[in-house]
Write a protein that holds these residues in place. Structure first.
Motif, PDB file in Angstrom:
ATOM      1  N   LEU A   1       2.228  19.174  13.636  1.00 28.44           N
ATOM      2  CA  LEU A   1       2.969  18.496  14.694  1.00 28.44           C
ATOM      3  C   LEU A   1       4.240  19.288  14.956  1.00 28.44           C
ATOM      4  CD1 LEU A   1       3.223  15.965  16.525  1.00 28.44           C
ATOM      5  CD2 LEU A   1       4.492  14.899  14.662  1.00 28.44           C
ATOM      6  N   ASN A   2       4.431  19.690  16.181  1.00 26.20           N
ATOM      7  CA  ASN A   2       5.601  20.500  16.565  1.00 26.20           C
ATOM      8  C   ASN A   2       5.756  21.742  15.694  1.00 26.20           C
ATOM      9  OD1 ASN A   2       6.308  18.651  18.592  1.00 26.20           O
ATOM     10  ND2 ASN A   2       7.405  17.376  17.113  1.00 26.20           N
TER      11      ASN A   2
ATOM     12  N   GLN B   1       4.878  22.181  12.649  1.00 27.37           N
ATOM     13  CA  GLN B   1       5.046  21.905  11.218  1.00 27.37           C
ATOM     14  C   GLN B   1       3.777  21.276  10.650  1.00 27.37           C
ATOM     15  OE1 GLN B   1       7.871  22.545   9.214  1.00 27.37           O
ATOM     16  NE2 GLN B   1       8.437  23.735  11.007  1.00 27.37           N
TER      17      GLN B   1
END
Length: 87
Positions: free
Chosen positions: A69-70, A72
């Protein structure tokens, strides 16, 4: 990228094998619980570790994982369930 020749559950078992080092270091699950679970996985003929590959290649594969997510990577780690009885 998919899982290659592995089924989804096989990938999950492999992830448990690698994540178990983190969860025991954090004290979330005992070494005995991890070993018991690994034996169950092995009795089911499921993989508990993946073939050794260079770290950069592994990270390249994991960059496409659904838990990213993003940018990471988020890990799914087990924690021992502790029931409370606040009656």
């Amino acid at each position: 990228m998919g899982y290659g020749v592995w089924l989804h559950g096989e990938g999950c078992c492999n992830g448990y094998g690698h994540g178990s080092r983190f969860i025991t270091a954090l004290g979330w699950i005992s070494v005995e619980d991890v070993e018991r679970t690994k034996k169950i996985i092995q009795r089911a003929n499921l993989p508990i570790s993946c073939p050794k590959i260079p770290l950069d290649e592994f990270l390249a594969y994991m960059a496409h994982d659904k838990k990213v997510l993003n940018g990471q990577l988020r890990l799914v780690l087990l924690q021992k369930f502790r029931a409370s009885c606040d009656h």
